[in-house]
Scaffold this active site. Sequence first.
Site, PDB file in Angstrom:
ATOM      1  N   ASN A  17       0.861  -1.191   0.000  1.00 21.07           N
ATOM      2  CA  ASN A  17       0.000   0.000   0.000  1.00 21.07           C
ATOM      3  C   ASN A  17       0.902   1.247   0.000  1.00 21.07           C
ATOM      4  OD1 ASN A  17      -1.434   2.267   1.089  1.00 21.07           O
ATOM      5  ND2 ASN A  17      -3.080   0.885   1.656  1.00 21.07           N
ATOM      6  N   ARG A  28       3.716  18.908   1.164  1.00 23.37           N
ATOM      7  CA  ARG A  28       4.293  20.094   0.530  1.00 23.37           C
ATOM      8  C   ARG A  28       3.567  20.500  -0.755  1.00 23.37           C
ATOM      9  NH1 ARG A  28       9.565  21.714   2.274  1.00 23.37           N
ATOM     10  NH2 ARG A  28       9.303  21.615   4.523  1.00 23.37           N
ATOM     11  N   ARG A  55      -9.366   8.139  -0.941  1.00 28.21           N
ATOM     12  CA  ARG A  55     -10.332   8.589   0.072  1.00 28.21           C
ATOM     13  C   ARG A  55     -11.180   9.731  -0.455  1.00 28.21           C
ATOM     14  NH1 ARG A  55     -10.406   7.892   5.562  1.00 28.21           N
ATOM     15  NH2 ARG A  55      -9.120   6.193   6.299  1.00 28.21           N
ATOM     16  N   ARG A  59      -6.913  12.787   0.969  1.00 31.81           N
ATOM     17  CA  ARG A  59      -5.807  13.207   1.853  1.00 31.81           C
ATOM     18  C   ARG A  59      -4.465  12.634   1.413  1.00 31.81           C
ATOM     19  NH1 ARG A  59      -7.334   9.969   7.345  1.00 31.81           N
ATOM     20  NH2 ARG A  59      -9.305  11.050   7.012  1.00 31.81           N
ATOM     21  N   GLU A  80      -8.687   0.455  -2.827  1.00 34.66           N
ATOM     22  CA  GLU A  80      -9.522   0.493  -1.621  1.00 34.66           C
ATOM     23  C   GLU A  80     -10.481   1.659  -1.757  1.00 34.66           C
ATOM     24  OE1 GLU A  80      -6.155  -1.248   1.446  1.00 34.66           O
ATOM     25  OE2 GLU A  80      -6.944   0.775   1.714  1.00 34.66           O
ATOM     26  N   THR A 110      -7.094   6.623  10.272  1.00 28.74           N
ATOM     27  CA  THR A 110      -6.946   5.487   9.372  1.00 28.74           C
ATOM     28  C   THR A 110      -8.209   4.641   9.490  1.00 28.74           C
ATOM     29  OG1 THR A 110      -5.548   3.579   8.793  1.00 28.74           O
ATOM     30  CG2 THR A 110      -5.752   4.081  11.132  1.00 28.74           C
ATOM     31  N   GLU A 161     -11.124  -9.373   3.345  1.00 27.77           N
ATOM     32  CA  GLU A 161      -9.843  -9.027   3.959  1.00 27.77           C
ATOM     33  C   GLU A 161     -10.098  -8.830   5.442  1.00 27.77           C
ATOM     34  OE1 GLU A 161      -7.269  -6.324   1.898  1.00 27.77           O
ATOM     35  OE2 GLU A 161      -6.363  -5.623   3.771  1.00 27.77           O
ATOM     36  N   HIS A 200      -3.672  -4.466   7.863  1.00 27.69           N
ATOM     37  CA  HIS A 200      -3.780  -3.276   8.707  1.00 27.69           C
ATOM     38  C   HIS A 200      -2.862  -3.384   9.917  1.00 27.69           C
ATOM     39  CE1 HIS A 200      -5.187   0.428  10.482  1.00 27.69           C
ATOM     40  NE2 HIS A 200      -5.751   0.668   9.313  1.00 27.69           N
ATOM     41  N   HIS A 223       1.600   1.311   5.922  1.00 25.08           N
ATOM     42  CA  HIS A 223       2.194   2.327   6.791  1.00 25.08           C
ATOM     43  C   HIS A 223       3.571   1.924   7.307  1.00 25.08           C
ATOM     44  CE1 HIS A 223       2.743   4.606  10.561  1.00 25.08           C
ATOM     45  NE2 HIS A 223       2.199   5.579   9.864  1.00 25.08           N
TER      46      HIS A 223
END
Length: 258
Positions: A17, A28, A55, A59, A80, A110, A161, A200, A223
Amino acid sequence: MNRLLPTSPRYLRLGVNIDHVATIRNARGGDHPDPVRAALAAAKAGADGITAHLREDRRHISDRDIERLRQEVDLPLNLEMAAADEMLEIALRHLPHAACIVPEKREELTTEGGLDARGLHNQLAPIVSRLRDAGIRVSLFIEADPAQLDAAVALGAPVVELHTGAYCDATGARQQHELARIREAAAYAAQLGLECHAGHGLGFDTVAPVAEIENIVELNIGHFLIGEAIFGGLDSTIKRMRALMDNARAEAAGDRSA
Ligand code: PXP
């Protein structure tokens, strides 16, 4: 080191991911770092697929990122998405290999928990069927709960999942309890004929026990990999994750056949 070949029936796929490459870029507002470049690097390092969450608030991943991921990256894309008309339209336009329907709240940092596939049956049913009709492999991101697995079957979703966040956040006996729930849910998914994925919060310290679960065929990890890449580089971080997964898988299979 135990290396499993992708053709092995026991092979565990890794979806990388890349959302948080886009998070850093967006801090930035320019073009750097480029999530598409990260996807290409992930492919070289041994990822089996790329996962990206578009999303509602954009974001991290943007519409243009999804377009470029489809055009420039030669790996299956797992999009996703929330169960919303806007996302359905985008998925139908770009035709990713897979779509994973996730719950989404604007105020969350999240994805906090699994989708309520049972309670939201009527909202999800037309979305699942339109994605399936378009040839997209649909998965539902759910808690390791038998009622949610039954609901996935009722919706005609071929894949689930399992949310591993509670397992990753816990320690000691609580963590073992969460792991047992995931293991039992994966076995029940297999019984129901569902393909089972998990993800996750997974990192180097938590991946092996999940990778050992034979009914799980794909992990989606983001992440930790992107954060750890700051210290170890993306290539070696992904290769190490791959090796931990392969090793756990091969050792578990060795135990079973011993
Ligand atoms: N799977 C799903 C369905 C997710 O929503 C996420 C987070 O976007 C992940 C896996 C990856 O989680 P993490 O970034 O914590 O590895």
